[in-house]
Design an enzyme around this catalytic site. Structure first.
Site, PDB file in Angstrom:
ATOM      1  CG  HIS A  91     -53.901 -49.322  64.157  1.00 26.56           C
ATOM      2  ND1 HIS A  91     -53.081 -49.526  63.073  1.00 26.56           N
ATOM      3  CD2 HIS A  91     -53.151 -49.615  65.253  1.00 26.56           C
ATOM      4  CE1 HIS A  91     -51.890 -49.908  63.509  1.00 26.56           C
ATOM      5  NE2 HIS A  91     -51.903 -49.990  64.824  1.00 26.56           N
ATOM      6  CG  HIS A  93     -50.636 -54.628  64.975  1.00 29.17           C
ATOM      7  ND1 HIS A  93     -49.727 -54.707  66.013  1.00 29.17           N
ATOM      8  CD2 HIS A  93     -50.997 -53.324  64.892  1.00 29.17           C
ATOM      9  CE1 HIS A  93     -49.547 -53.501  66.528  1.00 29.17           C
ATOM     10  NE2 HIS A  93     -50.314 -52.641  65.879  1.00 29.17           N
ATOM     11  CE1 TYR A 118     -67.328 -55.716  44.960  1.00 30.25           C
ATOM     12  CE2 TYR A 118     -67.511 -54.939  47.221  1.00 30.25           C
ATOM     13  CZ  TYR A 118     -68.106 -55.428  46.069  1.00 30.25           C
ATOM     14  OH  TYR A 118     -69.457 -55.589  46.032  1.00 30.25           O
TER      15      TYR A 118
HETATM   16 ZN    ZN Z   1     -50.498 -50.612  66.163  1.00 28.08          ZN
END
Ligand code: ZN
Length: 212
Positions: A91, A93, A118
């Site tokens: 994960h 940002h 892709y």
């Molecule tokens: Zn986060």
């Protein structure tokens, strides 16, 4: 296990060094050979992860050693619970993905435009999820609600979460997501053509991608 710890830290450092996540944002986890998990600690920076301090969980989900895990742990757990092929979850940002999630008129079930083969190959369809407060366990519930049909989700105003068969595969896929979001922004308002549905279907068939 030592090798896996080092691989996670090298991948995280590379993502951080290229500006794909910043400060103490971003978290990564991977299945260990004994069925447990290694997870980046809460408050840690991808630029300075210490292999020896990664949070370790046993196969029953108990925290065994290392620092306390990321508060976004519910996201990771939800992918492992619902996708049998998930051996790693990452994960970030990243700026372009988050920027794209702010635009109006989003297709929640197919958020990322299929601009390149892709993107289809590495991600399938990306689900847009709503805004959650940081660490809200409801994020995990939202991923569970997809019942394993998606390998990649985008948390609106926050960042993408991607599962893969290995840490490297998950990181490659989340980089593809960010690169595609960048293309979408670069061409926003220019009438850019996404791949036609027939091409998307052919790519999915050739590379065994489940479009959910
Ligand atoms: Zn986060």
């Amino acid at each position: 296990m030592t090798d896996l710890r080092e691989r996670l830290c090298i991948l995280a450092r590379s993502l951080y060094d290229r500006g794909l996540t910043h400060g103490s944002t971003g978290n990564i986890s991977a299945r260990t050979p004994d069925g447990g998990l290694l997870v980046s600690p809460t408050g840690s920076s991808f630029g300075r992860l210490d292999p020896a301090r990664l949070s370790r969980f046993d196969d029953a989900g108990n925290h065994v050693d290392g620092d306390p895990p990321t508060k976004e742990m519910p996201l990771h757990a939800a992918f492992y619970e619902t996708r049998g092929t998930a051996n790693a979850v990452v994960h970030l940002h990243p700026a372009h993905s988050v920027a794209l999630s702010l635009l109006p008129a989003q297709d929640e079930a197919d958020w990322l435009p299929a601009l390149t083969p892709y993107a289809v190959m590495k991600l399938g369809r990306v689900q847009l999820l709503p805004v959650f407060l940081p660490g809200d366990p409801a994020m995990g519930d939202a991923v569970r609600g997809l019942a394993g049909r998606r390998s990649a989700v985008m948390l609106a105003h926050h960042g993408p979460v991607v599962a893969g068969s290995s840490p490297e595969a998950a990181c490659d896929a989340i980089e593809e997501l960010e690169a595609t979001a960048r293309l979408a922004l670069l061409t926003h308002g220019m009438g850019a053509r996404a791949l036609d549905p027939q091409t998307v279907a052919r790519v999915a068939a050739k590379f065994d991608v489940d479009l959910g």
